[in-house]
Scaffold this active site. Structure first.
Site, short mmCIF file in Angstrom:
data_model
loop_
_atom_site.label_atom_id
_atom_site.label_comp_id
_atom_site.label_asym_id
_atom_site.label_seq_id
_atom_site.Cartn_x
_atom_site.Cartn_y
_atom_site.Cartn_z
N ARG A 38 6.24 -0.08 1.52
CA ARG A 38 5.66 0.76 0.46
C ARG A 38 4.13 0.68 0.45
NH1 ARG A 38 9.71 -0.23 -4.66
NH2 ARG A 38 11.58 0.54 -3.62
N CYS A 39 3.57 0.67 1.63
CA CYS A 39 2.12 0.53 1.79
C CYS A 39 1.55 1.83 2.34
CB CYS A 39 1.85 -0.62 2.78
SG CYS A 39 0.12 -0.88 3.19
#
Length: 171
Positions: free
Chosen positions: A47-48
């Site tokens: 989730r970067c």
């Protein structure tokens, strides 16, 4: 002069080959099995903003694994961007990016609970080896020592990254 700011001791009482990780699938990843290879260790998260770098890491692995390169993904939630379980991470990587390079279980890469490998890189290469964010890259040369590190903003497909990989493979 820059070495003064990096606080590098580089005594190397150990080499990268002295470390092992738990595999995301169970079992062990022993870096000793990668002697005389170039190893790219990258702390990763699903989730970067840099998650798309998985594509470049997979291409790097595909293009250079037969020439002596190993890519090792190390999932971490140190930056609050990898909340999933090991199974969630494995499924995400395989489904979205067809990842087949080795991946460790989720672990800490910074702080007091950091995996011993990351403490070792800091001791021997200085603060530039400490991940400041996800997709920080540590390149281990064939000698088992840190060759260089790259921050998250350097893509694995960048010229300076590829040039160093090719140079290290030829050494």
């Amino acid at each position: 002069m820059f070495g003064l700011f990096n606080n590098v001791s580089a005594n190397y009482s150990k080499l990268a080959y002295d470390f092992e990780f738990k595999n995301i699938k169970g079992g062990t990843i022993n870096l000793n099995n990668y002697k005389n290879k170039v190893i790219v260790v990258v702390n990763v998260a699903s989730r970067c903003g840099f998650t798309r770098q998985y594509e470049d890491l997979q291409k790097l692995w595909t293009n250079y694994k037969n020439e002596g390169l190993v890519v090792l993904g190390v999932p971490t939630n140190n930056f609050k961007q990898e909340p999933g379980s090991n199974k969630d991470i494995k499924d995400f990587c395989e489904t979205n990016f067809n990842i087949d390079f080795p991946m460790t279980e989720k672990m800490d890469v910074i702080g007091g609970n950091a995996h011993p490998f990351f403490k070792w890189t800091k001791e021997n290469h200085g603060r530039s080896a400490v991940p400041k964010w996800n997709f920080h890259k540590i390149i281990i040369g064939k000698d088992g020592k840190v060759a260089d590190t790259f921050t998250s903003i350097t893509k694995p497909s960048s010229k300076k990254f590829i040039d160093l990989i090719e140079k290290e493979i030829k050494n």
